[in-house]
Design a protein around this motif. Structure first.
Motif, PDB file in Angstrom:
ATOM      1  N   ILE A   1       0.840  -1.203   0.000  1.00 10.84           N
ATOM      2  CA  ILE A   1       0.000   0.000   0.000  1.00 10.84           C
ATOM      3  C   ILE A   1       0.875   1.253   0.000  1.00 10.84           C
ATOM      4  CG2 ILE A   1      -1.614   1.355   1.393  1.00 10.84           C
ATOM      5  CD1 ILE A   1      -2.936  -1.240   2.238  1.00 10.84           C
ATOM      6  N   ARG A   2       1.899   1.260   0.830  1.00 14.10           N
ATOM      7  CA  ARG A   2       2.799   2.417   0.857  1.00 14.10           C
ATOM      8  C   ARG A   2       3.560   2.570  -0.457  1.00 14.10           C
ATOM      9  NH1 ARG A   2       4.234   0.446   6.186  1.00 14.10           N
ATOM     10  NH2 ARG A   2       6.226  -0.235   5.309  1.00 14.10           N
ATOM     11  N   GLU A   3       3.939   1.453  -1.053  1.00 13.94           N
ATOM     12  CA  GLU A   3       4.734   1.509  -2.284  1.00 13.94           C
ATOM     13  C   GLU A   3       3.934   2.036  -3.470  1.00 13.94           C
ATOM     14  OE1 GLU A   3       5.798  -2.545  -2.411  1.00 13.94           O
ATOM     15  OE2 GLU A   3       7.423  -2.363  -0.957  1.00 13.94           O
ATOM     16  N   THR A   4       2.608   1.916  -3.421  1.00 16.35           N
ATOM     17  CA  THR A   4       1.799   2.412  -4.544  1.00 16.35           C
ATOM     18  C   THR A   4       1.947   3.919  -4.725  1.00 16.35           C
ATOM     19  OG1 THR A   4      -0.151   2.643  -3.106  1.00 16.35           O
ATOM     20  CG2 THR A   4       0.091   0.583  -4.335  1.00 16.35           C
ATOM     21  N   SER A   5       2.364   4.629  -3.670  1.00 15.33           N
ATOM     22  CA  SER A   5       2.526   6.081  -3.791  1.00 15.33           C
ATOM     23  C   SER A   5       3.600   6.452  -4.808  1.00 15.33           C
ATOM     24  CB  SER A   5       2.867   6.686  -2.424  1.00 15.33           C
ATOM     25  OG  SER A   5       4.100   6.177  -1.938  1.00 15.33           O
ATOM     26  N   LEU A   6       4.511   5.523  -5.125  1.00 17.89           N
ATOM     27  CA  LEU A   6       5.538   5.799  -6.132  1.00 17.89           C
ATOM     28  C   LEU A   6       4.955   5.871  -7.538  1.00 17.89           C
ATOM     29  CD1 LEU A   6       8.485   3.579  -4.843  1.00 17.89           C
ATOM     30  CD2 LEU A   6       8.268   6.062  -4.711  1.00 17.89           C
ATOM     31  N   GLY A   7       3.711   5.433  -7.702  1.00 17.32           N
ATOM     32  CA  GLY A   7       3.055   5.591  -8.989  1.00 17.32           C
ATOM     33  C   GLY A   7       2.873   7.051  -9.371  1.00 17.32           C
ATOM     34  N   TYR A   8       3.024   7.936  -8.401  1.00 18.16           N
ATOM     35  CA  TYR A   8       2.930   9.377  -8.655  1.00 18.16           C
ATOM     36  C   TYR A   8       3.916   9.824  -9.729  1.00 18.16           C
ATOM     37  CZ  TYR A   8       3.275  14.388  -7.627  1.00 18.16           C
ATOM     38  OH  TYR A   8       3.301  15.743  -7.728  1.00 18.16           O
ATOM     39  N   ILE A   9       5.119   9.209  -9.764  1.00 16.24           N
ATOM     40  CA  ILE A   9       6.176   9.680 -10.668  1.00 16.24           C
ATOM     41  C   ILE A   9       5.872   9.361 -12.130  1.00 16.24           C
ATOM     42  CG2 ILE A   9       7.932   9.461  -8.888  1.00 16.24           C
ATOM     43  CD1 ILE A   9       8.834   6.893 -10.214  1.00 16.24           C
ATOM     44  N   ILE A  10       4.955   8.432 -12.392  1.00 19.41           N
ATOM     45  CA  ILE A  10       4.585   8.132 -13.778  1.00 19.41           C
ATOM     46  C   ILE A  10       3.159   8.598 -14.077  1.00 19.41           C
ATOM     47  CG2 ILE A  10       6.181   6.191 -14.028  1.00 19.41           C
ATOM     48  CD1 ILE A  10       3.869   4.280 -13.492  1.00 19.41           C
ATOM     49  N   GLY A  11       2.614   9.429 -13.194  1.00 18.41           N
ATOM     50  CA  GLY A  11       1.310  10.019 -13.442  1.00 18.41           C
ATOM     51  C   GLY A  11       0.128   9.143 -13.111  1.00 18.41           C
ATOM     52  N   LEU A  12       0.321   8.098 -12.297  1.00 18.09           N
ATOM     53  CA  LEU A  12      -0.792   7.247 -11.896  1.00 18.09           C
ATOM     54  C   LEU A  12      -1.650   7.976 -10.874  1.00 18.09           C
ATOM     55  CD1 LEU A  12      -2.082   4.394 -12.077  1.00 18.09           C
ATOM     56  CD2 LEU A  12      -0.670   3.774 -10.114  1.00 18.09           C
ATOM     57  N   ALA A  13      -2.952   7.974 -11.075  1.00 20.53           N
ATOM     58  CA  ALA A  13      -3.860   8.762 -10.240  1.00 20.53           C
ATOM     59  C   ALA A  13      -4.218   8.042  -8.950  1.00 20.53           C
ATOM     60  CB  ALA A  13      -5.115   9.109 -11.031  1.00 20.53           C
ATOM     61  N   GLU A  14      -3.190   7.558  -8.212  1.00 21.49           N
ATOM     62  CA  GLU A  14      -3.476   6.963  -6.903  1.00 21.49           C
ATOM     63  C   GLU A  14      -3.705   8.077  -5.884  1.00 21.49           C
ATOM     64  OE1 GLU A  14      -0.720   7.333  -4.607  1.00 21.49           O
ATOM     65  OE2 GLU A  14       0.087   8.526  -6.239  1.00 21.49           O
ATOM     66  N   VAL A  15      -3.847   7.717  -4.618  1.00 21.47           N
ATOM     67  CA  VAL A  15      -4.372   8.675  -3.647  1.00 21.47           C
ATOM     68  C   VAL A  15      -3.421   9.851  -3.397  1.00 21.47           C
ATOM     69  CG1 VAL A  15      -3.460   7.388  -1.640  1.00 21.47           C
ATOM     70  CG2 VAL A  15      -5.493   8.830  -1.390  1.00 21.47           C
ATOM     71  N   SER A  16      -2.094   9.623  -3.414  1.00 24.16           N
ATOM     72  CA  SER A  16      -1.173  10.740  -3.196  1.00 24.16           C
ATOM     73  C   SER A  16      -1.172  11.696  -4.394  1.00 24.16           C
ATOM     74  CB  SER A  16       0.237  10.221  -2.918  1.00 24.16           C
ATOM     75  OG  SER A  16       0.713   9.456  -3.999  1.00 24.16           O
ATOM     76  N   PHE A  17      -1.332  11.153  -5.592  1.00 25.36           N
ATOM     77  CA  PHE A  17      -1.436  12.000  -6.791  1.00 25.36           C
ATOM     78  C   PHE A  17      -2.706  12.845  -6.730  1.00 25.36           C
ATOM     79  CE2 PHE A  17      -2.697  12.903 -11.142  1.00 25.36           C
ATOM     80  CZ  PHE A  17      -1.506  13.303 -11.734  1.00 25.36           C
ATOM     81  N   ILE A  18      -3.806  12.236  -6.311  1.00 25.25           N
ATOM     82  CA  ILE A  18      -5.070  12.963  -6.186  1.00 25.25           C
ATOM     83  C   ILE A  18      -4.940  14.064  -5.135  1.00 25.25           C
ATOM     84  CG2 ILE A  18      -7.472  12.774  -5.461  1.00 25.25           C
ATOM     85  CD1 ILE A  18      -6.967  11.726  -8.255  1.00 25.25           C
ATOM     86  N   ALA A  19      -4.239  13.780  -4.031  1.00 20.13           N
ATOM     87  CA  ALA A  19      -4.042  14.808  -3.005  1.00 20.13           C
ATOM     88  C   ALA A  19      -3.281  15.994  -3.569  1.00 20.13           C
ATOM     89  CB  ALA A  19      -3.290  14.208  -1.816  1.00 20.13           C
TER      90      ALA A  19
END
Length: 240
Positions: free
Chosen positions: A164-182
């Motif tokens: 779950i914590r590692e999914t936040s790294l999807g931010y760097i490729i533009g994945l709209a997970e929760v940290s990207f949405i924030a």
């Protein structure tokens, strides 16, 4: 903070869905769940290879596990996003790229969990199964592995927390997970970054802390069950 939650909770939860791609907290949980579920069979196979008596199988798998565990997940994501399309000629989207990276990364860690679970069993399990006439494969599949998987359950929950914590790294490729949405919400509000990222931090904390406490409870339950089983086996039988 309550005003931000009231205005953006739907966007924070599911992103632009159904008028756009799914995102937010739901996408984070979906990605982490799919990554762990798909990595588990591969992790079991790699873990079995790690304890295999055949060196030609054990050594290459050991090398793969050590290499992947020695790399940051960020590097694996970059490889999946930039290197794989150049080799295969197929451009993957952000979700698929992140899922591939998580499966490869989690499989290496799950392989060590499986190896530890097998090697943590009492000595003689394999020898007893072989003495009953089972070959190595059937003894591992029917006797050793079920016991190891049962003892691995708390570690699997902890690995899910890490995923779950590692999914936040999807931010760097533009994945709209929760940290990207924030971050997207922050660009719309401008004046309340502390409140927005506090909500994000609390979301991660509630998820991860709750799952960690569940893993702790599950570990205690399994330990108590093991003690009660051992007591029942060792208890002397009284004949009438």
């Amino acid at each position: 903070m309550l005003e931000i939650i009231h205005d953006y909770w739907v966007y924070f939860l599911i992103g632009q869905y159904p008028n756009g791609p799914l995102g937010g907290l739901v996408l984070t949980l979906l990605l982490a769940s799919c990554g762990l579920v798909l990595a588990l069979p591969l992790g079991i196979v790699l873990g079995l290879a790690r304890v295999s008596p055949w060196r030609w199988l054990r050594w290459p798998v050991t090398g793969f596990v050590f290499v992947v565990r020695g790399l940051p997940l960020l590097m694996v994501i970059f490889w999946a996003y930039f290197f794989l399309p150049s080799v295969t000629g197929v451009k993957t989207d952000q979700f698929t790229t992140m899922l591939i990276a998580l499966v490869v990364f989690d499989a290496a860690y799950l392989a060590e969990i499986v190896r530890a679970g097998i090697q943590g069993l009492p000595r003689g399990q394999m020898e007893t199964a072989r003495a009953l006439g089972l070959d190595y494969g059937r003894a591992m599949r029917l006797v050793v592995l079920p016991q190891a998987l049962r003892s691995m359950l708390p570690s699997l929950v902890n690995q899910f927390v890490s995923t779950i914590r590692e999914t936040s790294l999807g931010y760097i490729i533009g994945l709209a997970e929760v940290s990207f949405i924030a971050t997207q919400i922050n660009t719309q509000v401008f004046t309340k970054p502390a409140q927005i990222y506090l909500i994000l931090g609390l979301t991660y904390f509630i998820l991860c802390f709750g799952l960690s406490r569940f893993a702790y409870w599950l570990e205690g339950r399994l330990a108590r069950r093991g003690m009660s089983t051992a007591s029942a086996v060792s208890a002397p039988k009284v004949s009438a």
